[in-house]
Design an enzyme around this catalytic site. Structure first.
Site, mmCIF file in Angstrom:
data_model
loop_
_atom_site.group_PDB
_atom_site.id
_atom_site.type_symbol
_atom_site.label_atom_id
_atom_site.label_comp_id
_atom_site.label_asym_id
_atom_site.label_seq_id
_atom_site.Cartn_x
_atom_site.Cartn_y
_atom_site.Cartn_z
ATOM 1 N N CYS A 122 0.693 -1.349 -0.034
ATOM 2 C CA CYS A 122 -0.347 -0.628 -0.228
ATOM 3 C C CYS A 122 0.839 1.667 -0.178
ATOM 4 O O CYS A 122 0.808 2.130 -0.891
ATOM 5 C CB CYS A 122 -1.500 -0.067 1.273
ATOM 6 S SG CYS A 122 -2.168 1.586 1.064
ATOM 7 N N CYS A 123 1.637 0.758 1.026
ATOM 8 C CA CYS A 123 2.662 2.369 1.059
ATOM 9 C C CYS A 123 3.520 2.244 -0.843
ATOM 10 O O CYS A 123 3.813 3.810 -0.906
ATOM 11 C CB CYS A 123 4.196 1.664 1.835
ATOM 12 S SG CYS A 123 3.770 2.551 3.704
ATOM 13 N N CYS A 204 -1.447 8.561 7.115
ATOM 14 C CA CYS A 204 -2.308 8.150 6.694
ATOM 15 C C CYS A 204 -3.518 7.586 7.574
ATOM 16 O O CYS A 204 -2.803 7.512 8.781
ATOM 17 C CB CYS A 204 -2.558 7.338 5.703
ATOM 18 S SG CYS A 204 -1.508 7.238 4.182
ATOM 19 N N CYS A 207 -3.570 3.755 9.375
ATOM 20 C CA CYS A 207 -2.276 4.191 9.899
ATOM 21 C C CYS A 207 -1.682 4.863 10.926
ATOM 22 O O CYS A 207 -0.044 4.895 11.088
ATOM 23 C CB CYS A 207 -1.192 3.987 9.334
ATOM 24 S SG CYS A 207 -1.637 2.936 7.570
ATOM 25 N N CYS A 232 7.807 4.383 5.802
ATOM 26 C CA CYS A 232 7.224 3.422 4.413
ATOM 27 C C CYS A 232 8.291 2.892 2.969
ATOM 28 O O CYS A 232 7.097 3.132 2.872
ATOM 29 C CB CYS A 232 6.375 5.161 4.311
ATOM 30 S SG CYS A 232 6.785 6.262 4.394
HETATM 31 S S1 SF4 Z 1 0.664 4.765 5.460
HETATM 32 FE FE1 SF4 Z 1 -0.976 3.323 5.761
HETATM 33 S S2 SF4 Z 1 -2.690 3.739 4.055
HETATM 34 FE FE2 SF4 Z 1 -0.852 5.051 3.636
HETATM 35 S S3 SF4 Z 1 0.468 4.074 1.904
HETATM 36 FE FE3 SF4 Z 1 0.958 3.012 4.186
HETATM 37 S S4 SF4 Z 1 -0.157 1.449 4.388
HETATM 38 FE FE4 SF4 Z 1 -1.653 2.668 2.551
#
Ligand code: SF4
Length: 252
Positions: A122-123, A204, A207, A232
């Site tokens: 996701c990151c 985010c 998170c 991340c």
């Molecule tokens: S912080 Fe969380 S929502 Fe944002 S990109 Fe990373 S995993 Fe995805």
């Protein structure tokens, strides 16, 4: 009420000299990378200090952020407020809409909490790919990393190189959390309302959570993961092996 300012702001000996030294670092960076230097802001407290210095002293440094699609409404409100306050544009880089939709359809909205691998995927989609576009054509970038933010960031230098060979400037490397807030208080810097609600580090929405008294600064980021996994990828190449965080604070 400005609770974060009341909780954290503190004048320290040598504060003015530290501000001047930081300004000098930014000026030198802008001169060395004319028209190709960008501040990659997360809109966290440190990044707002840097944006204030850039705007206040009219430094030729572009400002850009990652609009991951999962930012808090408070962060989006700050983005607009900062543009208005400083009369400048903050470039926004979002993940490709199709890919983001596909990821959610395939793995679910809260896939990031199911495994470290899915969180990192996701990151990669929402942060790393947009960051590559944000940095395309730039020879250098400015971040709000500070040594005090975590054990993994304890050695952050003022100047570093990323994996692509760009120069990465960390002009607040030696600032304390108290100094960041003292600057915000004394310069009327707009900041994220979540800081008043015990969010020291803001990423985010799914998170990030508030931290309790006594908890580490980074405890509210990916709190379901082991401490060593908590980056991340935006700043990983500049960092030594992760160690348990010990003090207050962070940026991305
Ligand atoms: S912080 Fe969380 S929502 Fe944002 S990109 Fe990373 S995993 Fe995805």
């Amino acid at each position: 009420m400005n609770e974060a300012i009341e909780r954290h702001a503190q004048a320290t000996p040598g504060f003015e000299q530290r501000v001047q030294a930081t300004l000098q670092r930014l000026r030198a960076a802008a001169e060395a990378h004319a028209d190709t230097l960008v501040q990659a802001t997360s809109l966290g407290a440190e990044d707002m200090v840097l944006t204030d210095l850039i705007a206040r002293h009219r430094l030729p440094i572009a400002i850009a952020t990652l609009d991951t699609g999962w930012l808090h409404s408070e962060t989006l409100a700050l983005l607009d407020a900062a543009e208005q306050h400083y009369g400048l544009r903050i470039e926004r880089f979002a993940p490709p809409a199709e890919a983001a939709l596909h990821f959610v359809r395939s793995h679910g909205e809260l896939a990031m909490r199911e495994s470290v691998a899915l969180r990192k995927a996701c990151c990669a989609l929402r942060k790393l790919e947009p960051l590559e576009r944000l940095l395309a054509g730039r020879s250098a970038w400015v971040t709000g990393l500070r040594r005090e933010q975590s054990g993994a960031r304890a050695e952050v230098p003022y100047e570093d190189q990323d994996d692509a060979g760009r120069t990465k400037f960390n002009p607040l490397a030696d600032w304390s959390w108290a100094e960041v807030w003292h600057y915000i208080a004394t310069h009327g810097v707009p900041y994220n309302a979540l800081h008043d609600r015990f969010f020291p580090s803001i990423g985010c929405e799914p998170c990030t959570r508030a931290v309790a008294v006594g908890e580490d600064f980074r405890a509210g980021r990916w709190w379901w993961e082991h401490e060593s996994a908590k980056e991340c990828g935006l700043h990983v190449s500049a960092l030594p092996d992760p160690a348990p965080a010990t003090a207050a604070t962070e940026t991305a």
